[in-house]
Design an enzyme around this catalytic site. Structure first.
Site, PDB file in Angstrom:
ATOM      1  N   TYR A  29     -42.668  -0.893 -16.585  1.00 43.99           N
ATOM      2  CA  TYR A  29     -42.991   0.517 -15.600  1.00 43.99           C
ATOM      3  C   TYR A  29     -41.873   1.235 -15.366  1.00 43.99           C
ATOM      4  O   TYR A  29     -40.789   0.544 -14.738  1.00 43.99           O
ATOM      5  CB  TYR A  29     -43.565  -0.099 -14.466  1.00 43.99           C
TER       6      TYR A  29
ATOM      7  N   TYR B   6     -48.011   9.514 -16.321  1.00 44.39           N
ATOM      8  CA  TYR B   6     -47.800   8.606 -15.234  1.00 44.39           C
ATOM      9  C   TYR B   6     -49.201   8.277 -14.415  1.00 44.39           C
ATOM     10  O   TYR B   6     -49.713   9.017 -13.812  1.00 44.39           O
ATOM     11  CB  TYR B   6     -46.795   9.230 -14.373  1.00 44.39           C
TER      12      TYR B   6
END
Ligand SMILES: [Zn+2]
Lengths: 144, 391
Positions: B291, B341
């Site tokens: 991430y 995102y």
């Protein structure tokens, strides 16, 4: 330009039942941080009980406003309209070895584009915002 | 470790809406959630009415009871929210869902995340209140208020302690953008990045250039989980959950940047637990999704999951290593920097696609596929998926 490190217009800090002694101390040029009266442990930010021993006899004690730079960052991109004309500014994380190595966030006064060295000493500067309502004080830092 | 849920639960379907730039989704956030769930169910061959559980994270606004009502689910047996902000809960929501299935609490659980920042305010902006109390009173008046500003302080300290140079961060960004060029779903598809463009991009907050920072998007993503036993009844290739855990180290939640172990992605205590549950080591991992709220989080995550010694980052972090032909293919969909995102659930979906052989940047052998979710917040989480060969 103002007399403050950052342009005015950011949210202003207000004390709570938990941390009022800290904010009122800054008004008097005093740095007060939380220390447990049962085990003498320090902690920051303020908590309702001591995380070392779980006593609720935690109180605010005066300590010297001095420390060393633990980390820092130079901000370029403003995320608040009040800072749109600010240009670069430096935020420091200052460690207080004489108070259990607690850390405090502030700005590093001086040229924002000058090199910053982790580990060097700094001392506190009380930045009084007398024109605010209510007036408040921020704790800033300058190189020793 | 005995009697864990390793290999007992499988992902049978994944799906997402089209990914939009922030504020450009034509649909309400709740409808985005429904569409992603419908696509994941379709991909799985699951009747949405048979879904009996929902798990999400980061205070998702789409209430499971409302989702179940809108989908006509016959029964709701599990409605779960992982505490904590940012993407730290991405793999934990999967852990929660898998635990529910493994323990018999529910049979068919959807893990989802829906985001329409345009409709509900942005993450990357500071608050607009006039007065501030509590923890934020110690940071916001000093101009420390956005996620980039909260996390840069950790990364500066880490890079200082271990002598890490800017090029290590750049390598992560370049790899993500390269993979996005092969992925038509990616918001940055058709917008490649090279060294010069990265170097010349503006600073957000040192050490993060513009291209070290995640996007802000609208959309939704979902996956469907069932028991490994049931997974065999569905048409797709099952992707087994070998391990999924969430948590953080001692006093990670200490306020005002006072966690004792500061310069960390928050995975030091958790990574060994993940490997223990999954019964693999870092060397077994074929492909990694890590991430990127900011590249500095990936830097520390990769170190703390044992792929690289902290003192070796400058040599280890190269773009070539992170491409599908390299030793550690990374963020093969483009990730949060260049695909979308979606608070990182897209990374978990990509990890599943790798195991199924369906990635747009497919690695040759993807038996062990790992995800690191939401570094530097608390709690964080991580997961490992495996092919049939691993169970
Ligand atoms: Zn105590």
């Amino acid at each position: 330009m103002s007399d403050y490190y950052l342009n005015p217009g950011l949210a202003q800090p207000m004390g709570t039942e938990l941390d009022e002694p800290y904010w009122s101390g800054l008004r008097e040029n005093l740095l007060r941080v939380q220390q447990c009266q049962a085990c003498q442990g320090f902690q920051w930010g303020p908590e309702w009980i001591c995380h070392h021993c779980h006593s609720d006899d935690v109180t605010f004690v005066e300590v010297a406003a001095e420390g060393v730079i633990y980390s820092y960052e130079r901000v370029w991109h403003p995320v608040h309209p009040a800072l749109s004309d600010q240009g670069a500014y430096v935020v420091v994380l200052v460690e207080l070895p004489h108070a259990g190595n607690i850390r405090m966030v502030g700005n590093l006064l001086g040229d924002a584009e000058a090199d910053v060295t982790i580990g060097v000493g700094v001392r506190g500067v009380f930045e009084h915002h007398e024109d605010a309502d209510p007036a408040f004080t921020l704790l800033q830092w300058e190189r020793v | 470790m005995s009697n864990t849920m390793r290999g007992q639960v499988a992902v049978v379907g994944v799906g997402e809406t089209e990914y939009y730039k922030r504020g450009q989704a034509p649909d309400a956030e709740f409808k985005l959630a429904l569409n992603a769930i419908l696509r994941a169910c379709e991909n799985a061959g699951v009747d949405p009415r048979d879904v009996d559980g929902f798990a999400s994270y980061s205070n998702d606004r789409s209430d499971p009871s409302k989702l179940a009502a809108a989908l006509g689910c016959k029964e709701l047996r599990f409605s779960n929210m992982q505490w904590g902000g940012g993407g730290g809960g991405g793999s934990a929501a999967i852990s929660n869902a898998a635990a529910a299935i493994y323990s018999g609490v529910a049979d068919t659980v959807v893990v989802f995340r829906a985001l329409a920042q345009g409709q509900f305010g942005r993450f990357g902006q500071g608050p607009r209140t006039n007065a501030i109390r509590g923890d934020f009173a110690y940071t916001i008046p000093y101009g420390l208020m956005s996620p980039a500003q909260m996390f840069a302080m950790k990364v500066v300290r880490f890079m200082h302690e271990h002598g890490v140079e800017q090029n290590a961060l750049r390598a992560i960004s370049l790899a993500c953008y390269e993979h996005a060029q092969a992925n038509p779903r990616a918001v940055m598809h058709g917008r490649p990045l090279d060294e010069q463009k990265y170097d010349e991009s503006r600073w957000i907050v040192e050490p993060f250039h513009l291209f070290d920072c995640c996007l802000e998007n609208d959309g939704a993503a979902a996956m469907v989980l069932v028991s490994a036993e049931k997974a065999k009844d569905f048409p797709g290739k099952p992707c087994y959950i070998l391990g999924a855990v969430g948590g953080s180290h001692y006093r990670a939640g200490a306020s005002v940047h006072n966690t004792p172990d500061y310069a960390t992605s928050t995975f030091k205590s958790l990574a060994p637990r993940l490997y223990e549950m999954a019964q693999v080591t870092a060397g077994d991992v074929d492909v990694l999704q890590s991430y990127e709220n900011f590249t500095g989080g990936v830097l520390m995550s990769i170190v703390e999951h044992g792929f690289c010694e902290p003192e070796a980052c400058n040599e280890f972090f190269t773009k070539d290593r992170f491409l599908t032909s390299g030793q550690l293919p990374l963020n093969t969909s483009g990730g949060n920097l260049a695909e979308c995102y979606m608070h990182g659930l897209g990374l978990n979906i990509e990890a599943v696609r790798q195991v199924r052989g369906e990635s747009t940047s497919q690695v040759d052998k993807a038996d062990v596929s790992m995800v690191i979710s939401g570094p530097m917040v608390t709690p964080v989480s991580c997961s490992i998926f495996g092919s049939e060969a691993t169970v």
